[in-house]
Write a protein that holds these residues in place. Structure first.
Motif: not given
Length: 322
Positions: A28-38
Motif C-alpha cells: 500500500n505504501y512505498e518505503i524509501i530510505g534516505v541517508d548519506r551512505v547506503e
C-alpha cells in the motif's frame, strides 16, 4: 502510490524500521530510505536515496509528490562521535532536521515523525524511578552530551512550531537506550571507543567466563527492544491524531541481576558463567519509561519480554543481517 521516507536508514535502528514498515504496510505504501551512505542490508529491501540533509540542492533528489510521511531518525550522537566536534550537532540535529521538516511541509506530507533521545531527563532516574513524558529537562551543561541534548530539544520545539503554524501532523518519540543486535559492539565515551557493557557480558556468557555484577544488583532498567520501537513508529505513522509527544519503552523495570542472568541463560553454554558480585563498583543506570500516553493514544503494547528480546537478539546474531 503514497510514499513514506525514512531518514537515517544506515543507522543502527534504520534497517529494523524499514523491515517493520515493509512487513506491515505491504504494497500500500512505498518505503524509501534516505541517508548519506547506503546500508548493505537495507539496500536489498528498499531504494535508498543518498544525500546530505544540509545541502538544499539535494532535496531535489527526493520525491516531490505523493509523500505521506517523513520520519526523521538522523543525527550524530555522543556514542557515535569520534572525538568531539559539537558544531556537528547544531548543523545536523537542528539545521538538518529543520530542513527535513520544511521539505515535508513543502511537498504536502500528512505528517512528520521525529526521534529524540531521553538524555534530557535520564538523570531524573536517580531520584524518581519512572520517567514521565512531561518531565522538565534535567541535565548538565558541562559535558560531552550537553550540546547534543540541547540541539535535540531545539529540534523538538521547532517541530512544535511548524505544527502550530502549518497545521501539519507531528509526532515526537523520546527514546531510552534501545537494545538490538548489529555488528558494531562499541560506543564512544568522551570521544574514545569502549565496548558496550551488555556486549561484554554476552561475550563472557558465550565463553562461559565469570561475569561481574557491579553495584546494587536490584537497580531496575527499562529494557526496550528495537522491534517494539518500530511498532511505536508504525502506529504513530497511521494514528488519527494531530500531534503527540511519547515515551518509548516497556513500562517495566528489569533488575540488573535478572538482566545478567538472562544473558547468561540465553547466550551461554550448558556450563553457565559464575556470577561475581562487586558491590563496591559503580551502579548501573536506573529508570523505567512511563508509557501511559503511548499506550492510550497509539494503542501500543510491548510485544517482547526481556527474555524474548534476548532470544531474538541471539537469532539476529546468528543471521548476521545487521
Amino acid at each position: 502510490m503514497k510514499k513514506i521516507l525514512i531518514f537515517g536508514t544506515s543507522g543502527n535502528m534504520g534497517g529494523y524500521l524499514v523491515e517493520y514498515f515493509l512487513q506491515y504496510c505491504g504494497s500500500n505504501y512505498e518505503i524509501i530510505g534516505v541517508d548519506r551512505v547506503e546500508h548493505p542490508t537495507v539496500k536489498k529491501m528498499v531504494n535508498t536515496i543518498l544525500m546530505d540533509v544540509n545541502n538544499d540542492e539535494e532535496y531535489n533528489k527526493l520525491p516531490q509528490d505523493d509523500v505521506y510521511a517523513v520520519i526523521d531518525m538522523i543525527g550524530p550522537m555522543p556514542a557515535r562521535m569520534n572525538g568531539y566536534n559539537p558544531s556537528i550537532y547544531v548543523e545536523t540535529n537542528v539545521l538538518g532536521s529543520f530542513k527535513i521538516f520544511n521539505y515535508a511541509i513543502r511537498v504536502g506530507a500528512d505528517r512528520i515523525l521525529y526521534a529524540k533521545s531521553f538524555a534530557d531527563i535520564v538523570k531524573r532516574g536517580e531520584t524518581q524511578l519512572y520517567l514521565h513524558v512531561d518531565d522538565e529537562p534535567c541535565f548538565e551543561y558541562d559535558n560531552y552530551h550537553s550540546v547534543y541534548t540541547i540541539t535535540q530539544n531545539t529540534a523538538k520545539d521547532l517541530l512544535r512550531c511548524l505544527h502550530e503554524f502549518y497545521q501539519i501532523k507531528t509526532f515526537t518519540i523520546r527514546l531510552p537506550h534501545i537494545y538490538l543486535w548489529n555488528s558494531d559492539d562499541s560506543y564512544m565515551v568522551a570521544g574514545v571507543p569502549q565496548k558496550m557493557m551488555h556486549r561484554i557480558i554476552i561475550d563472557k556468557a558465550i565463553a562461559g567466563e565469570p561475569i561481574e555484577v557491579w553495584g546494587d544488583p536490584s537497580r531496575q532498567k527499562d529494557m526496550m527492544y528495537v522491534k517494539d520501537l518500530c511498532q511505536i513508529f508504525y502506529k504513530a505513522a497511521f494514528v488519527d491524531r494531530e500531534t503527540g509527544f511519547y515515551n518509548a519503552g516497556t513500562g517495566i523495570g528489569t533488575p540488573l541481576l535478572e538482566q545478567i542472568k538472562g544473558i547468561r541463560d540465553v547466550f551461554g553454554p550448558k556450563n553457565k558463567s559464575q556470577l561475581v558480585f562487586c558491590p563496591d563498583k559503580p551502579n548501573a543506570p536506573q529508570y523505567i519509561m512511563d508509557i501511559k500516553e503511548t499506550v492510550a493514544d497509539l494503542g501500543y503494547q510491548p510485544k517482547y519480554t526481556y527474555l524474548e528480546m534476548l532470544e531474538d537478539m541471539r537469532k539476529e546474531r546468528e543471521q548476521g543481517r545487521f
